[in-house]
Structures are given as structure tokens and as C-alpha cells.
Design a protein around this motif. Structure first.
Motif, mmCIF file in Angstrom:
data_model
loop_
_atom_site.group_PDB
_atom_site.id
_atom_site.type_symbol
_atom_site.label_atom_id
_atom_site.label_comp_id
_atom_site.label_asym_id
_atom_site.label_seq_id
_atom_site.Cartn_x
_atom_site.Cartn_y
_atom_site.Cartn_z
ATOM 1 N N LEU A 202 -14.783 5.883 -8.427
ATOM 2 C CA LEU A 202 -14.180 4.303 -6.772
ATOM 3 C C LEU A 202 -13.506 4.027 -7.675
ATOM 4 C CD1 LEU A 202 -17.937 3.317 -5.998
ATOM 5 C CD2 LEU A 202 -16.364 3.943 -4.565
ATOM 6 N N ALA A 203 -13.673 3.540 -8.917
ATOM 7 C CA ALA A 203 -12.318 2.293 -9.211
ATOM 8 C C ALA A 203 -11.618 3.256 -10.543
ATOM 9 C CB ALA A 203 -13.647 1.416 -10.834
ATOM 10 N N SER A 204 -10.952 2.513 -11.280
ATOM 11 C CA SER A 204 -9.401 3.641 -11.630
ATOM 12 C C SER A 204 -8.813 2.270 -11.953
ATOM 13 C CB SER A 204 -8.797 4.147 -10.872
ATOM 14 O OG SER A 204 -8.418 6.020 -11.612
ATOM 15 N N GLY A 205 -8.867 2.118 -13.193
ATOM 16 C CA GLY A 205 -7.845 1.044 -14.004
ATOM 17 C C GLY A 205 -7.789 -0.622 -13.617
ATOM 18 N N GLU A 206 -7.031 -1.238 -13.514
ATOM 19 C CA GLU A 206 -6.257 -2.663 -13.112
ATOM 20 C C GLU A 206 -6.023 -2.600 -12.350
ATOM 21 O OE1 GLU A 206 -3.199 -5.661 -15.186
ATOM 22 O OE2 GLU A 206 -5.176 -4.617 -16.949
ATOM 23 N N ASP A 207 -5.111 -1.538 -11.783
ATOM 24 C CA ASP A 207 -4.095 -1.619 -10.249
ATOM 25 C C ASP A 207 -4.337 -0.615 -9.711
ATOM 26 O OD1 ASP A 207 -3.580 0.549 -11.493
ATOM 27 O OD2 ASP A 207 -1.306 -0.114 -11.183
ATOM 28 N N GLY A 208 -5.559 0.201 -9.569
ATOM 29 C CA GLY A 208 -6.523 1.539 -9.953
ATOM 30 C C GLY A 208 -6.095 2.739 -8.891
ATOM 31 N N LEU A 209 -4.925 3.098 -10.135
ATOM 32 C CA LEU A 209 -3.783 3.943 -9.672
ATOM 33 C C LEU A 209 -4.568 4.875 -11.487
ATOM 34 C CD1 LEU A 209 -0.352 2.396 -8.255
ATOM 35 C CD2 LEU A 209 -2.233 3.659 -6.940
ATOM 36 N N ASP A 239 3.818 2.106 -1.109
ATOM 37 C CA ASP A 239 4.640 2.390 -1.985
ATOM 38 C C ASP A 239 4.788 2.907 -3.386
ATOM 39 O OD1 ASP A 239 5.502 1.085 0.998
ATOM 40 O OD2 ASP A 239 5.003 -0.231 -0.366
ATOM 41 N N ASP A 240 3.281 2.403 -3.829
ATOM 42 C CA ASP A 240 3.309 2.565 -5.254
ATOM 43 C C ASP A 240 2.860 4.019 -5.413
ATOM 44 O OD1 ASP A 240 3.562 0.434 -6.224
ATOM 45 O OD2 ASP A 240 1.222 -0.549 -5.887
ATOM 46 N N VAL A 241 1.762 4.787 -5.025
ATOM 47 C CA VAL A 241 2.007 6.021 -5.068
ATOM 48 C C VAL A 241 3.385 7.403 -4.246
ATOM 49 C CG1 VAL A 241 0.835 7.634 -3.831
ATOM 50 C CG2 VAL A 241 -0.352 5.614 -4.223
ATOM 51 N N ALA A 242 4.075 6.539 -4.071
ATOM 52 C CA ALA A 242 4.834 7.197 -3.304
ATOM 53 C C ALA A 242 6.254 6.917 -4.393
ATOM 54 C CB ALA A 242 5.792 6.219 -2.716
ATOM 55 N N SER A 243 5.899 6.090 -4.959
ATOM 56 C CA SER A 243 6.921 5.682 -6.826
ATOM 57 C C SER A 243 6.217 6.693 -7.723
ATOM 58 C CB SER A 243 7.187 3.685 -6.564
ATOM 59 O OG SER A 243 6.978 3.032 -5.608
ATOM 60 N N LEU A 244 5.092 6.256 -7.374
ATOM 61 C CA LEU A 244 4.754 7.344 -9.089
ATOM 62 C C LEU A 244 5.559 8.780 -8.906
ATOM 63 C CD1 LEU A 244 2.046 8.235 -9.713
ATOM 64 C CD2 LEU A 244 1.159 5.535 -9.595
ATOM 65 N N LEU A 245 4.741 8.875 -7.767
ATOM 66 C CA LEU A 245 4.725 10.969 -7.621
ATOM 67 C C LEU A 245 6.659 11.025 -7.278
ATOM 68 C CD1 LEU A 245 3.085 10.783 -3.884
ATOM 69 C CD2 LEU A 245 2.860 12.444 -6.957
ATOM 70 N N ALA A 246 6.682 10.448 -7.290
ATOM 71 C CA ALA A 246 8.897 9.941 -7.101
ATOM 72 C C ALA A 246 8.958 10.039 -8.805
ATOM 73 C CB ALA A 246 9.816 9.372 -6.573
ATOM 74 N N ALA A 247 8.985 9.727 -9.511
ATOM 75 C CA ALA A 247 8.878 9.292 -10.468
ATOM 76 C C ALA A 247 8.529 9.999 -11.843
ATOM 77 C CB ALA A 247 8.618 7.823 -11.848
ATOM 78 N N SER A 248 7.791 11.075 -11.328
ATOM 79 C CA SER A 248 6.878 12.247 -11.589
ATOM 80 C C SER A 248 7.618 14.073 -11.471
ATOM 81 C CB SER A 248 5.390 12.852 -11.617
ATOM 82 O OG SER A 248 4.831 11.564 -12.357
ATOM 83 N N GLY A 249 8.975 13.558 -10.898
ATOM 84 C CA GLY A 249 9.816 14.514 -9.973
ATOM 85 C C GLY A 249 9.084 15.253 -8.675
ATOM 86 N N HIS A 262 -4.684 3.305 9.033
ATOM 87 C CA HIS A 262 -4.402 2.738 7.751
ATOM 88 C C HIS A 262 -3.635 4.508 7.052
ATOM 89 C CE1 HIS A 262 -7.865 0.043 8.129
ATOM 90 N NE2 HIS A 262 -7.180 -0.921 8.433
ATOM 91 N N PRO A 263 -2.513 3.640 5.965
ATOM 92 C CA PRO A 263 -1.882 4.679 5.092
ATOM 93 C C PRO A 263 -3.287 4.979 3.852
ATOM 94 C CG PRO A 263 -0.623 2.870 4.598
ATOM 95 C CD PRO A 263 -2.014 2.303 6.097
ATOM 96 N N ARG A 264 -3.465 6.482 4.247
ATOM 97 C CA ARG A 264 -4.718 6.775 4.072
ATOM 98 C C ARG A 264 -4.419 8.054 2.592
ATOM 99 N NH1 ARG A 264 -8.798 4.912 2.529
ATOM 100 N NH2 ARG A 264 -8.428 3.763 4.121
ATOM 101 N N VAL A 265 -3.205 9.157 3.041
ATOM 102 C CA VAL A 265 -3.337 10.232 1.956
ATOM 103 C C VAL A 265 -1.396 10.756 2.170
ATOM 104 C CG1 VAL A 265 -3.394 12.521 2.505
ATOM 105 C CG2 VAL A 265 -5.069 11.014 3.079
ATOM 106 N N THR A 266 -0.943 10.750 1.090
ATOM 107 C CA THR A 266 0.331 10.834 0.836
ATOM 108 C C THR A 266 0.362 12.144 0.449
ATOM 109 O OG1 THR A 266 0.864 8.866 0.208
ATOM 110 C CG2 THR A 266 1.953 10.139 -0.801
ATOM 111 N N ALA A 267 1.179 13.111 0.924
ATOM 112 C CA ALA A 267 1.742 14.591 0.445
ATOM 113 C C ALA A 267 3.295 14.644 -0.272
ATOM 114 C CB ALA A 267 1.991 15.956 1.845
ATOM 115 N N ALA A 268 2.945 15.612 -0.597
ATOM 116 C CA ALA A 268 4.329 15.984 -1.630
ATOM 117 C C ALA A 268 4.311 17.325 -2.165
ATOM 118 C CB ALA A 268 3.904 14.722 -3.338
#
Ligand code: GLN
Length: 273
Positions: A202-209, A239-249, A262-268
Motif C-alpha cells: 500500500l504505502a510507498s514513501g513520503e509522497d507515495g511515489l 501530474d506527478d506520475v506524468a512528469s516523472l515518466l516524462a523525465a525518464s524518457g 478519478h484519474p487512476r491509470v497512466t499509460a506510457a
């Protein structure tokens, strides 16, 4: 007796009457329907003790899925245990989106990271029998449940591997990678309500990410050209998921909403397309 139990259960459950009926059924080893056909049956002492014990567990907040030992996902009854997250209906969106990408006759390699009870891997394996599904989890106890689920459903196209995220599959390439990783913030009050479920799921660090950050990097190396990554996450993490995926190319980053909007799944994707 059912009425009294339901009144008590209303303190912890939104489906108190149903819970009471299921627990009573369990205590006499009969399906719930039996109760309606035999409304005047009287419980013997042993059954009554079993009912009380089950009631106490539920009153302490233990989820019905763990007490009963199963939860339905993608129209299949799956075994669950406190070693596995309880599959959520909103995760069916991840399955739906993956299926949209995988042609019916495809013979693709698909990876499910953090498979838990095996819910996603099993749903995909059942819908795409020609695909090879690889399901990874860090928890040996969870994998035992997932393997048993696949066995009971006679699905031979899933391989289960133990390890941390992509570690057991670093030398391979997949056409589709899916994951419902832990994404709850470490200080989220919801964790108290979810205390019976494995914290590491369930839990994944301070910001869950933390897990999603690791996956954004690791999955880049194991996706085939034009392969797609599908990640479940929290509604506010869009937004955080989109930016960190973009940062990894990653490219072609798109978000999808669940049935509650609710925004629930991001595809890349990697490269091309
Ligand atoms: N959707 C779950 C919840 O908030 C969390 C599941 C997860 O972290 N993968 O109850």
C-alpha cells in the motif's frame, strides 16, 4: 440473531446485514442462500461460538475478504490472504486498458509487477490464452496464493517469479508491462483503515511515489520497442506520475479515469508509435 449482529456490524461496515449473513453462513459451513430457505433453524453451541468469533474479527475491522478468504475480481473468485492486497474493483480498469492494447490472437509477453493475489495477471491470462504472462512479487507468501489461484483456474500461461520489481526479468523484453504498485503516502490517514492489508503493498514513501519512480526507470529497459507500460496510481498523483515518466524518457503519456471519474491509470510508451 442476524438482526443483532447486523446492528453491531453497522459500526464498522456499510454492508452490515450482508456481512452478518455471510458470517452466519460461514459458521455453519453453508452458503448464504441456505439461511433464507431455513429461517427457523437454531444454531447449536459450536456454531454459535464460531459465529461470535467471526463477528468479533469483523468488529475489529478485519475485511470480509480475509475472513471469507476470497474476493471476486474480473468475475473470478480469487483466494486472498493477509499477505496479499485485496483486489479492488477500480483495478479492473488496468485490465481493460491492457486488453485494449493486446489483439485477441496476439502471442505476446506480458509482465505484471507486484502481482499480489495474481488478480491482474490471472485476468489477462484468462482473456489472452496465447500470451505468456509473467507475474513478479517480492512476497513469497503472496506468490503462493497467486500460484494457487492460477492452478485452481487451470491457467497454464502464467509464470510466477519472486523478486523486487524487474529484478528477476532484467534480461527479457515484454510487449506490455502492468503494475498496481503501492502508492499511498506514508502519512496518509487511510492507512489506519487499511491496517489489515500488507503495508508494503500500500504505502510507498513520503509522497507515495517511491515505487512508481523505481518502475519508471526500471521498466524502460525491459519493454520491447513500442511496448506499453500501464500503471495504477492515486487520483491526486496524476501530474506527478506524468512528469516523472516524462523525465525518464517515456512518451505518449495518457491518463485514464476509473468508473468513479478519478484519474487512476497512466499509460506510457517507449519510442515509436
Ligand atoms: N487503491 C488502494 C487504496 O487506496 C491502494 C492500492 C495500492 O496502493 N496499490 O485503497
Amino acid at each position: 440473531m442476524l438482526g443483532r449482529a447486523a446492528t453491531k456490524l453497522a459500526e464498522v461496515s456499510d454492508s452490515a446485514r450482508l456481512d452478518a449473513e455471510i458470517l452466519l453462513g460461514l459458521s455453519i459451513d453453508m452458503p448464504r442462500s441456505y439461511l433464507f430457505a431455513h429461517p427457523d433453524d437454531v444454531l447449536d453451541d459450536a456454531a454459535s461460538d464460531r459465529f461470535d468469533a467471526l463477528l468479533q474479527r469483523r468488529l475489529h475491522g478485519e475485511p470480509m475478504a480475509y475472513i471469507v478468504g476470497t474476493r471476486e475480481f474480473w468475475s473470478r473468485e480469487l483466494l486472498v490472504s493477509p499477505a496479499t492486497l485485496i483486489p479492488r474493483p477500480e483495478t479492473e480498469l488496468l485490465v481493460e486498458l491492457a486488453l485494449r492494447e493486446i489483439p485477441r490472437k496476439a502471442e505476446w509477453s506480458i509482465l505484471d509487477l507486484g502481482t499480489g493475489s495474481g488478480a491482474i495477471a490471472i485476468a489477462l491470462a484468462g482473456e489472452r490464452l496465447l500470451c505468456e504472462i509473467c507475474a513478479v512479487d517480492n512476497s513469497r507468501a503472496a506468490l503462493a496464493i497467486a500460484r494457487e489461484n492460477a492452478r485452481q483456474l487451470s491457467l497454464g500461461n502464467i509464470t510466477f517469479l519472486e523478486g523486487s520489481w524487474t529484478q528477476p526479468v532484467r534480461d527479457r523484453k515484454f510487449d506490455v508491462v502492468v503494475a498496481n504498485p503501492p502508492y499511498v503516502r506514508a502519512d496518509d490517514e487511510a492507512l489506519a483503515r487499511l491496517r489489515h492489508e500488507p503495508l508494503e503493498a500500500l504505502a510507498s514513501g513520503e509522497d507515495g511515489l517511491d515505487a512508481i519512480r523505481a518502475l519508471a526507470v526500471e521498466c524502460a529497459d525491459i519493454l520491447a520497442d513500442d511496448g506499453i507500460l500501464l500503471l495504477e496510481h492515486g487520483a491526486e498523483q496524476l501530474d506527478d506520475v506524468a512528469s516523472l515518466l516524462a523525465a525518464s524518457g517515456w512518451t505518449d503519456i495518457r491518463n485514464h479515469r476509473d468508473f468513479s471519474g478519478h484519474p487512476r491509470v497512466t499509460a506510457a510508451r517507449r519510442g515509436g508509435k
